[in-house]
Enzyme design. Sequence first.
Site, mmCIF file in Angstrom:
data_model
loop_
_atom_site.group_PDB
_atom_site.id
_atom_site.type_symbol
_atom_site.label_atom_id
_atom_site.label_comp_id
_atom_site.label_asym_id
_atom_site.label_seq_id
_atom_site.Cartn_x
_atom_site.Cartn_y
_atom_site.Cartn_z
ATOM 1 N N CYS A 113 41.266 64.064 9.696
ATOM 2 C CA CYS A 113 40.780 62.951 8.847
ATOM 3 C C CYS A 113 40.789 63.301 7.365
ATOM 4 O O CYS A 113 40.612 62.431 6.519
ATOM 5 C CB CYS A 113 39.367 62.565 9.252
ATOM 6 N N HIS A 254 35.313 58.759 3.927
ATOM 7 C CA HIS A 254 36.078 58.587 5.153
ATOM 8 C C HIS A 254 35.328 57.619 6.070
ATOM 9 O O HIS A 254 34.110 57.715 6.231
ATOM 10 C CB HIS A 254 36.259 59.945 5.828
ATOM 11 N N ASN A 284 38.143 54.036 12.818
ATOM 12 C CA ASN A 284 38.447 55.321 12.184
ATOM 13 C C ASN A 284 39.954 55.558 12.269
ATOM 14 O O ASN A 284 40.478 55.852 13.336
ATOM 15 C CB ASN A 284 37.675 56.436 12.912
HETATM 16 N N1 ACO Z 1 29.807 52.137 24.972
HETATM 17 C C1 ACO Z 1 28.593 52.208 25.539
HETATM 18 N N2 ACO Z 1 27.919 53.365 25.671
HETATM 19 C C2 ACO Z 1 28.503 54.477 25.202
HETATM 20 C C3 ACO Z 1 29.771 54.476 24.600
HETATM 21 C C4 ACO Z 1 30.426 53.234 24.491
HETATM 22 N N3 ACO Z 1 31.639 53.106 23.924
HETATM 23 N N4 ACO Z 1 30.095 55.735 24.239
HETATM 24 C C5 ACO Z 1 29.057 56.511 24.584
HETATM 25 N N5 ACO Z 1 28.091 55.761 25.177
HETATM 26 C C6 ACO Z 1 26.809 56.183 25.717
HETATM 27 C C7 ACO Z 1 26.782 57.639 26.075
HETATM 28 O O1 ACO Z 1 27.280 57.839 27.380
HETATM 29 C C8 ACO Z 1 25.295 57.946 25.977
HETATM 30 O O2 ACO Z 1 24.679 57.489 27.156
HETATM 31 P P1 ACO Z 1 23.474 58.323 27.819
HETATM 32 O O3 ACO Z 1 22.390 58.340 26.784
HETATM 33 O O4 ACO Z 1 23.148 57.531 29.042
HETATM 34 O O5 ACO Z 1 24.025 59.687 28.089
HETATM 35 C C9 ACO Z 1 24.826 57.065 24.827
HETATM 36 O O6 ACO Z 1 25.817 56.040 24.683
HETATM 37 C C10 ACO Z 1 24.654 57.785 23.518
HETATM 38 O O7 ACO Z 1 25.822 58.578 23.303
HETATM 39 P P2 ACO Z 1 25.979 59.461 22.021
HETATM 40 O O8 ACO Z 1 27.250 60.233 22.108
HETATM 41 O O9 ACO Z 1 24.710 60.237 21.803
HETATM 42 O O10 ACO Z 1 26.093 58.316 20.903
HETATM 43 P P3 ACO Z 1 26.043 58.461 19.364
HETATM 44 O O11 ACO Z 1 24.962 57.626 18.837
HETATM 45 O O12 ACO Z 1 26.123 59.901 18.907
HETATM 46 O O13 ACO Z 1 27.418 57.785 18.931
HETATM 47 C C11 ACO Z 1 29.631 58.427 18.172
HETATM 48 C C12 ACO Z 1 28.650 58.335 19.359
HETATM 49 C C13 ACO Z 1 29.881 57.036 17.704
HETATM 50 C C14 ACO Z 1 30.906 59.081 18.670
HETATM 51 C C15 ACO Z 1 28.983 59.268 17.045
HETATM 52 O O14 ACO Z 1 28.453 60.442 17.561
HETATM 53 C C16 ACO Z 1 29.986 59.625 15.950
HETATM 54 O O15 ACO Z 1 30.449 58.787 15.213
HETATM 55 N N6 ACO Z 1 30.252 60.932 15.778
HETATM 56 C C17 ACO Z 1 31.081 61.427 14.661
HETATM 57 C C18 ACO Z 1 32.531 61.178 14.828
HETATM 58 C C19 ACO Z 1 33.293 61.765 13.642
HETATM 59 O O16 ACO Z 1 32.832 61.764 12.525
HETATM 60 N N7 ACO Z 1 34.459 62.325 13.884
HETATM 61 C C20 ACO Z 1 35.140 62.993 12.788
HETATM 62 C C21 ACO Z 1 36.410 62.434 12.489
HETATM 63 S S1 ACO Z 1 37.483 62.238 13.877
HETATM 64 C C22 ACO Z 1 38.922 63.187 13.571
HETATM 65 O O17 ACO Z 1 38.909 64.122 12.813
HETATM 66 C C23 ACO Z 1 40.159 62.830 14.340
#
Ligand code: ACO
Length: 327
Positions: A113, A254, A284
Site C-alpha cells: 500500500c 492511505h 482499499n
Molecule cells: N462481515 C461480517 N463479519 C465479519 C467480517 C465481514 N466481512 N469480517 C470479519 N467479521 C467478523 C469476525 O469473524 C469477528 O467475529 P467474531 O467476533 O465472532 O470472531 C468480528 O467480525 C470482528 O472481527 P475483527 O477482525 O476483530 O474486526 P475488525 O473490527 O478488526 O475489522 C478489519 C476488521 C476491517 C480487517 C480491520 O481490522 C482493518 O481494517 N485492519 C487493517 C487493515 C489494513 O490496514 N491493512 C493494511 C493495508 S493492506 C495491504 O498492504 C495490501
Amino acid sequence: MTRSRIVGTGAAVPKRILTNADLEKLVDTSDRWIMERTGIKERHIVSDGEKFSDLCTRAAELALKRAHVRPEQLDMILVGTVSSDMPFPATSCLVQHNIGASRAAASDVAAACVGFLYSLHFADALIQASKAEHVLVIGGEILSRIVDWTDRSTCVLFGDGAGAAVLQATKGDHGILGTRMKSDGNYADFICMPGGGSNRPANDPKSIEEKLPYIKMKGNETFKVAVKAMADVTAELLTEQGFPLEEIDLFIPHQANERIIDAVGERLKIPAEKVYKNIERYGNTSAASIPIALDECVREGKIAEGDLVLLTAFGAGLVWGSVLMRW
Ligand code: ACO
C-alpha cells in the site's frame, strides 16, 4: 536547489462496480458490518481480460497529457505494486512499451500500500541528484485476482485501480519538500501472500490446495500498528521539515479503513475537513489509493497552488511512510 514537482496526475479504475449488497450474496457479511467497520460502500473490480498494465497505461497517459510531457522525455518509470501482470518482467517495462517512452529506464517497487509513496521517494532522490529530469510514478493494484473470495475478513476490503503522477525537476520552493519511509519486517506475517513466490511456487499443486497464493491478513493486529505508525511518521516528517500541523492544507492518508483514517487524523489533531476520504467508493486499492485520491483532489479543485499537501500510507511489510509537498 533542485526539487521534484508533480506536474500532472491521472487515474484509472475498472468500470465494474461491486457493492456491499453484491458481497452479501458471496459471503456471510452485511452492508451494515462493512460500512461500520471499514466505511466501504462499493469498490471497482476488473472483469475477465482486463489487465493491470492496461490500467497503469491509462492512468499514465492521462498524467502525461495533463503534464504536457511527452513519453520520450521520461527518464524513469516506477510502478508501485504487488499485483503486477506477472512476476516478471516488471509492469513498468510493459507500460514503457505501451506509452512509447523509448528513453526511460523502468522498474517496479514492491511496497504494497506504500508503493506509490516509496516510488515518489526514489523518484525525488533521482531528480535531486540530477540523475533524472522527468519521472513517471504509478501506484496500482488488482488485488481482486489474489483475494480469497471465500474469506469474508479480506474479500470485502479491496478494490482495483491505478493512479499516476509525472514528476519534473524544478528550481524554487514548490514540489516535494521531504519524504520519510520506514519498514519493520518483524511483522511480515501480518499481511502477506505466502504462495506464488520462489518459496512456495504457484506451480506446486500443494500451494493451490493450501490456498497459499491468496492475501492473508491479521486485520486487528495490523489496525493497531497502522494507526500509531502513520501518525508517528507524519509527525516526524513535519518536525524534520519545520512545519507545524496547522499549516497543512490537505492530508491524504492511505484509504485502508475509515476508522484508521479517523484515528490517525485525531491523533495528529488535523481538522476533519482537511482529511481527504474516498474509501466509500473505492475500498482499499493499496498502492493506487493515494494517487487516485490525489488525482481526484486536483480534478475537483481541492488543491491550490502553494498548498501544503501531506501524504501518508501503511501496508504489508510492514512498511509505512509520509511525503510532504508544496503544490
Ligand atoms: N462481515 C461480517 N463479519 C465479519 C467480517 C465481514 N466481512 N469480517 C470479519 N467479521 C467478523 C469476525 O469473524 C469477528 O467475529 P467474531 O467476533 O465472532 O470472531 C468480528 O467480525 C470482528 O472481527 P475483527 O477482525 O476483530 O474486526 P475488525 O473490527 O478488526 O475489522 C478489519 C476488521 C476491517 C480487517 C480491520 O481490522 C482493518 O481494517 N485492519 C487493517 C487493515 C489494513 O490496514 N491493512 C493494511 C493495508 S493492506 C495491504 O498492504 C495490501
